[in-house]
Design a protein around this motif. Sequence first.
Motif, mmCIF file in Angstrom:
data_model
loop_
_atom_site.group_PDB
_atom_site.id
_atom_site.type_symbol
_atom_site.label_atom_id
_atom_site.label_comp_id
_atom_site.label_asym_id
_atom_site.label_seq_id
_atom_site.Cartn_x
_atom_site.Cartn_y
_atom_site.Cartn_z
ATOM 1 N N ILE A 406 -6.015 39.225 60.907
ATOM 2 C CA ILE A 406 -4.671 39.441 60.352
ATOM 3 C C ILE A 406 -3.628 39.358 61.465
ATOM 4 N N TYR A 407 -3.943 40.000 62.569
ATOM 5 C CA TYR A 407 -2.996 39.982 63.691
ATOM 6 C C TYR A 407 -2.737 38.553 64.152
ATOM 7 N N LEU A 408 -3.820 37.794 64.322
ATOM 8 C CA LEU A 408 -3.644 36.430 64.826
ATOM 9 C C LEU A 408 -2.932 35.549 63.801
ATOM 10 N N ALA A 409 -3.235 35.774 62.534
ATOM 11 C CA ALA A 409 -2.578 34.969 61.494
ATOM 12 C C ALA A 409 -1.074 35.218 61.504
ATOM 13 N N ARG A 410 -0.694 36.454 61.751
ATOM 14 C CA ARG A 410 0.738 36.762 61.795
ATOM 15 C C ARG A 410 1.400 36.141 63.036
ATOM 16 N N GLU A 411 0.658 36.183 64.146
ATOM 17 C CA GLU A 411 1.234 35.683 65.395
ATOM 18 C C GLU A 411 1.262 34.160 65.464
ATOM 19 N N PRO A 418 3.752 39.903 53.219
ATOM 20 C CA PRO A 418 3.306 39.817 51.826
ATOM 21 C C PRO A 418 2.408 38.598 51.587
ATOM 22 N N SER A 419 2.753 37.466 52.210
ATOM 23 C CA SER A 419 1.929 36.292 51.963
ATOM 24 C C SER A 419 0.561 36.449 52.641
ATOM 25 N N LEU A 420 0.521 37.133 53.793
ATOM 26 C CA LEU A 420 -0.782 37.395 54.415
ATOM 27 C C LEU A 420 -1.608 38.329 53.542
ATOM 28 N N GLY A 421 -0.941 39.306 52.927
ATOM 29 C CA GLY A 421 -1.642 40.212 52.010
ATOM 30 C C GLY A 421 -2.397 39.410 50.962
ATOM 31 N N ASN A 422 -1.703 38.426 50.370
ATOM 32 C CA ASN A 422 -2.341 37.569 49.368
ATOM 33 C C ASN A 422 -3.518 36.810 49.934
ATOM 34 N N LYS A 423 -3.334 36.321 51.151
ATOM 35 C CA LYS A 423 -4.377 35.461 51.719
ATOM 36 C C LYS A 423 -5.562 36.253 52.266
ATOM 37 N N ASP A 428 -2.249 44.788 49.955
ATOM 38 C CA ASP A 428 -0.843 45.144 49.952
ATOM 39 C C ASP A 428 -0.211 44.774 51.299
ATOM 40 N N HIS A 429 1.077 44.446 51.279
ATOM 41 C CA HIS A 429 1.679 44.008 52.539
ATOM 42 C C HIS A 429 1.703 45.128 53.582
ATOM 43 N N SER A 430 1.762 46.370 53.109
ATOM 44 C CA SER A 430 1.805 47.464 54.097
ATOM 45 C C SER A 430 0.441 47.640 54.789
ATOM 46 N N THR A 431 -0.633 47.328 54.047
ATOM 47 C CA THR A 431 -1.967 47.390 54.645
ATOM 48 C C THR A 431 -2.089 46.356 55.764
ATOM 49 N N VAL A 432 -1.590 45.163 55.474
ATOM 50 C CA VAL A 432 -1.681 44.077 56.446
ATOM 51 C C VAL A 432 -0.819 44.400 57.669
ATOM 52 N N MET A 433 0.336 44.974 57.395
ATOM 53 C CA MET A 433 1.235 45.356 58.477
ATOM 54 C C MET A 433 0.570 46.385 59.389
ATOM 55 N N HIS A 434 -0.131 47.291 58.749
ATOM 56 C CA HIS A 434 -0.822 48.336 59.486
ATOM 57 C C HIS A 434 -1.875 47.721 60.413
ATOM 58 N N SER A 435 -2.645 46.754 59.888
ATOM 59 C CA SER A 435 -3.662 46.093 60.719
ATOM 60 C C SER A 435 -3.016 45.421 61.915
ATOM 61 N N LYS A 440 -1.929 45.280 67.726
ATOM 62 C CA LYS A 440 -0.867 45.168 68.718
ATOM 63 C C LYS A 440 -0.915 46.357 69.703
ATOM 64 N N ASN A 441 -1.101 47.531 69.147
ATOM 65 C CA ASN A 441 -1.178 48.713 69.999
ATOM 66 C C ASN A 441 -2.385 48.665 70.921
ATOM 67 N N MET A 442 -3.531 48.212 70.329
ATOM 68 C CA MET A 442 -4.740 48.135 71.153
ATOM 69 C C MET A 442 -4.548 47.164 72.311
ATOM 70 N N ILE A 443 -3.858 46.060 72.022
ATOM 71 C CA ILE A 443 -3.608 45.068 73.081
ATOM 72 C C ILE A 443 -2.776 45.700 74.193
ATOM 73 N N ALA A 444 -1.778 46.475 73.769
ATOM 74 C CA ALA A 444 -0.892 47.096 74.758
ATOM 75 C C ALA A 444 -1.634 48.124 75.602
ATOM 76 N N GLU A 445 -2.630 48.778 74.963
ATOM 77 C CA GLU A 445 -3.278 49.889 75.651
ATOM 78 C C GLU A 445 -4.519 49.487 76.443
ATOM 79 N N THR A 446 -5.183 48.404 75.997
ATOM 80 C CA THR A 446 -6.472 48.069 76.609
ATOM 81 C C THR A 446 -6.463 46.660 77.179
ATOM 82 N N PRO A 447 -6.352 46.536 78.489
ATOM 83 C CA PRO A 447 -6.293 45.199 79.093
ATOM 84 C C PRO A 447 -7.489 44.313 78.750
ATOM 85 N N LEU A 448 -8.676 44.920 78.668
ATOM 86 C CA LEU A 448 -9.855 44.101 78.366
ATOM 87 C C LEU A 448 -9.765 43.497 76.973
ATOM 88 N N PHE A 449 -9.317 44.319 76.054
ATOM 89 C CA PHE A 449 -9.167 43.852 74.681
ATOM 90 C C PHE A 449 -8.097 42.761 74.610
#
Length: 466
Positions: A406-411, A418-423, A428-435, A440-449
């Motif tokens: 989901i993250y990569l599809a958005r980026e 909403p369209s990612l939610g469908n795909k 729900d769009h809020s679920t996708v947003m949450h993912s 994004k947070n994990m990327i910011a916090e973990t250099p290896l990730f």
Amino acid sequence: MNDRTISLWQKIKKNLKEELPEASFETWVGNLEVDALQGSKMQLSAPSGFIKRGFEERYLELTKEQIKNLSGKSREVVVKVDSPPVEENQDQRDPFYPPPVSSTDPTNGEEKQNNCSADGTRENQIALNKQYTFDTFVNSKSNQLASAASRAISEAPAEAYNPLFIYSKVGLGKTHLLHAIGNYLYNRGSLGKVVYTTSERFAIEMIQAIRQNRTEEFRQRYRSVSAFLLDDVQFMENKEGTQEELFHTFNELYGNKKQIALTSDRPPQELSDLQNRLVSRFRWGLVADIQPPNFETRVAILRKKALQKDLKVDDQVLELIASRITTNVRALEGGLIKAVAQANLANGKLTLDEIKNFLPDESTGEEELTVSKIKKKVANNYGVKPETIDGKSRKKEIARARHIAIYLARELTDNSFPSLGNKFGGRDHSTVMHSHKKVKNMIAETPLFSEEIEEIKRGLKSNFTQ
Ligand code: ADP
Ligand code: MG
């Protein structure tokens, strides 16, 4: 106002920009500025009452939350309406400035004939094309702001944005949107006269009016409208007299709270041979661009056009045309008509290879990156089955792959939440947003990730165009 106030507002804006769909942010938040932070109040200013109300209805609470999170203090938010700047030096000369008639002015006898009816009265009005409506326009990320703003000014003329300035390369829907605004306002009725014209036509009419001593009539025609839709203003470059007239028309309409919408092939600041005072007026309201549509949008446009023209065309053929013609929607339509005409000649029996032969090929040879390709790549990478990504399983490794996809599809694609939610299995769009946020947070916090995700991105990018 101190720097802390400005920086607080900038942080709020940045966070809202990340959270909201782009067009919503641009429409309702992007143009707000902070005026003061006093005691328990933050004061903002909006360019129009329409934006003030829209913002208050939608995002006031969210903004208050942001203030509290960022400054640790609850505050009221008040929005006031800022009037646009009034330029000094308003020209008081006779607005009907006689233009130098140059040989490049398109005023040959033939045009004149076309513009005059038998009794000498002019039939200048360009009719609105009834096919060009909001219903027949396909919305996508590439035209999101221009399309949303066109709808907004149709619903609240002279309130939402004034003027609206849309620019893009040729064949991407500017004229379509201007007509859609015109049709909407016209059908709504109550408003008064809506005029659509092109800059070339405006220039021709003006020169004719001067020659025929009908300048007052011309002036009245354009200054008495309730909405003025002017296509292709780049053609006014180097036409001093026409610019002069447009300047006064603009002022009169703007001052009387009438809606103005313009299009051009460039943003205002790049119209270098246009008077500065016109360019600055074009930027008073909202400037929105349209970019070429992506593959999925091209297919959607073709599908809509086929339906409109009552043509039955296989999806495979639509996809072939969309993969071959990439930069211009008008050419896309041309491809469709050609394919159908050729198929008719061959009694409907054309193979895809035969169709390929007569379509131009603008594709780069690289495939476009789609959501389903991202899903496959991510599933492969994490050793889960591709179909589980859309599914409901909460198993740790599957959920993780899903979040990442989901993250990569958005980026990497231009799908909205909403369209990612469908795909992604109708979430729900809020679920996708949450993912998205989680990764994004994990990327910011973990250099290896972060490195891991970069690696997948590189893999995707080397195989596909975005
Ligand atoms: P421009 O004025 O930018 O050169 P037009 O508005 O004339 O482009 O568009 C060219 C053709 O493409 C028109 O037939 C128009 O209906 C169509 N078109 C462009 N964008 C879209 C869209 N998003 N949805 C449906 N049709 C579109
Ligand atoms: Mg056009």
